[in-house]
Each structure stands twice: as C-alpha cells, then as structure tokens.
Design a protein around this motif. Sequence first.
Motif, PDB file in Angstrom:
ATOM      1  N   MET A 116      -0.249   3.996  -6.062  1.00  0.00           N
ATOM      2  CA  MET A 116       0.232   4.802  -7.109  1.00  0.00           C
ATOM      3  C   MET A 116      -0.746   5.999  -7.122  1.00  0.00           C
ATOM      4  SD  MET A 116       2.107   2.486  -8.551  1.00  0.00           S
ATOM      5  CE  MET A 116       2.300   3.001  -9.908  1.00  0.00           C
ATOM      6  N   THR A 117       0.147   7.177  -7.725  1.00  0.00           N
ATOM      7  CA  THR A 117      -0.214   8.497  -7.676  1.00  0.00           C
ATOM      8  C   THR A 117      -0.696   8.846  -9.192  1.00  0.00           C
ATOM      9  OG1 THR A 117       1.713   9.450  -8.092  1.00  0.00           O
ATOM     10  CG2 THR A 117       0.777   9.300  -5.850  1.00  0.00           C
ATOM     11  N   GLY A 118       0.141   8.106 -10.177  1.00  0.00           N
ATOM     12  CA  GLY A 118      -0.207   8.251 -11.744  1.00  0.00           C
ATOM     13  C   GLY A 118       0.851   9.339 -11.989  1.00  0.00           C
ATOM     14  N   GLU A 119       1.742   9.825 -11.191  1.00  0.00           N
ATOM     15  CA  GLU A 119       3.035  10.693 -11.544  1.00  0.00           C
ATOM     16  C   GLU A 119       4.090   9.764 -11.400  1.00  0.00           C
ATOM     17  OE1 GLU A 119       3.350  14.136  -9.516  1.00  0.00           O
ATOM     18  OE2 GLU A 119       1.315  14.544  -9.459  1.00  0.00           O
ATOM     19  N   TYR A 120       4.663   9.244 -12.666  1.00  0.00           N
ATOM     20  CA  TYR A 120       5.704   8.113 -12.645  1.00  0.00           C
ATOM     21  C   TYR A 120       6.748   8.389 -11.803  1.00  0.00           C
ATOM     22  CZ  TYR A 120       8.609   4.398 -14.092  1.00  0.00           C
ATOM     23  OH  TYR A 120       9.324   3.433 -13.895  1.00  0.00           O
TER      24      TYR A 120
END
Length: 258
Positions: A116-120
């Motif tokens: 997960m990058t946190g950028e959906y």
Amino acid sequence: MTGKDHYYNKSKQEGYRSRAAYKLKQLADLENVIHGGDTVVDLGAAPGGWLQVAAERVGPQGTVIGVDLQRIKPLEDHDTVETVRGDMTEDRTRERVTDTAGGDVDVVVSDMAPNMTGEYHLDQARSLHLARQAFETSLELLETGGDFIVKVFEGPDVDAFRSDVEDEFQYVRATSPKASRDASSEIYLIGKGRLTAPIQTGDELEVDIVDVGTEGDGIASVDGYRLFVPDTEEGETVTVRVDDVKPNFGFAKRLDRD
C-alpha cells in the motif's frame, strides 16, 4: 477492543495465522466452494491463514498448494499442504505448481493485495492488476467446473474485470464477507463452474445438426457444447472444421462446401 477487532482476537484464540482466515470460511460457505478431496491453489498465500482453512476443508484426501514470493512457514498440523516460493507470472513457478498439483485443479483462490502506498487510485490499479494475474492463472490451472475466488479493491475497471470473469464461469458473485473491515474497499469475486470447450480450433469432426439458430446457422451438440455451422439444416450429418472456440459455444465450417 483495545485496538484489535473481533476476528483478530478470534484468530489468535483458534490458532489461525491471520484474521483473513475467516474471510475464506465465509466466502466458501456462501457459494459452497472447496470440498473434501479437492486440489486447491492459494495465490499470495503468506502467512498461511487461507491455507489452514483450505486444508481443513479438503481433508486428508485433498491437496492444498500455497504460492507466494515470501517464505511460508510449514503448517505442521496439515500434511496435505505444499508451498511454492515464487512468482506465478514466471513459467518456472507455474510449472512447479502444475507438477505439485499432479493433475487438474478444482479451486484457485487469491487474497493478494499490493504494497500500500496510501494513494488510493494507485493502490486500486495495482490491486486490479494482481486480480487479473490471478484470473489468468485460474484459466490455466482449473479443470472444467472449477471455482475461483479473488480479491480486488473497488474502483475503475472492476466492472469490466467482472465481465471478463463472467465470460469464463457459469456464475459470478461479488460480495464482501463479514470478516472484512468496515472501512475496507475490498470486494471478492466468486466464479463458479469454469467453462471449457471439449474441442479446439482446427479440429475436424463429424457432427449431427440438431437445431437451427435465430440467424439461420445449424447447431450441433458436442458433449453438450454448442457448435454453430453455417449452410446446414436440421437433420444433416456433416464433417466440419472448427474455426473459433468460445467458453460456451464455437463456430465451424462444413468441409464439403470448401
């Protein structure tokens, strides 16, 4: 619950390696997937919660194969589980899985998720890519009638992906199991009944024309599979060459009209 949820605590109490084990339990119960004696391939299997559930369900006569780039600690309580460390996009990994299965596979499951990058939007696109990889793998491995479970994050192109899965299975259901976190955007597609054709492009065979379709083409039945043959009439027996094969039906040309 002091920062931990119900299924996390339940997994610790019942000896499962992850709370995700309950997702597979619920998904398998929902559509009657994974039976005694089945061969199951679990993609992205680490740390092994889904392997434990699958092993319980297939019993001593079944086989469960877990695949992951990460090392999966041996499941000492389940002799039916084999693990393969590798990438299913590589030929050598697929060959190892096929050799380990020793024949047709009944169920392919995938709980794979991207780092997960946190950028959906990026995470969703990567999730869809992994789901498509799992889907392509299922088409290679599953026998006729086999089942498929895959996770994907909701977002663009998921409907198109579901449509592709529907082309290859008798029935597809989208669902979110109770064990998914309330805030999660994950959904699971359950494909029931892998569709495969009993013939291949280029096959030459003699068929009986048993009906005529709405477009006027003759229809033959080959082991329950519909084959459309232009320029034929009901009651004829003709020799044909198969031109195109789809999961549900195919097209052929009668050879005496070449």
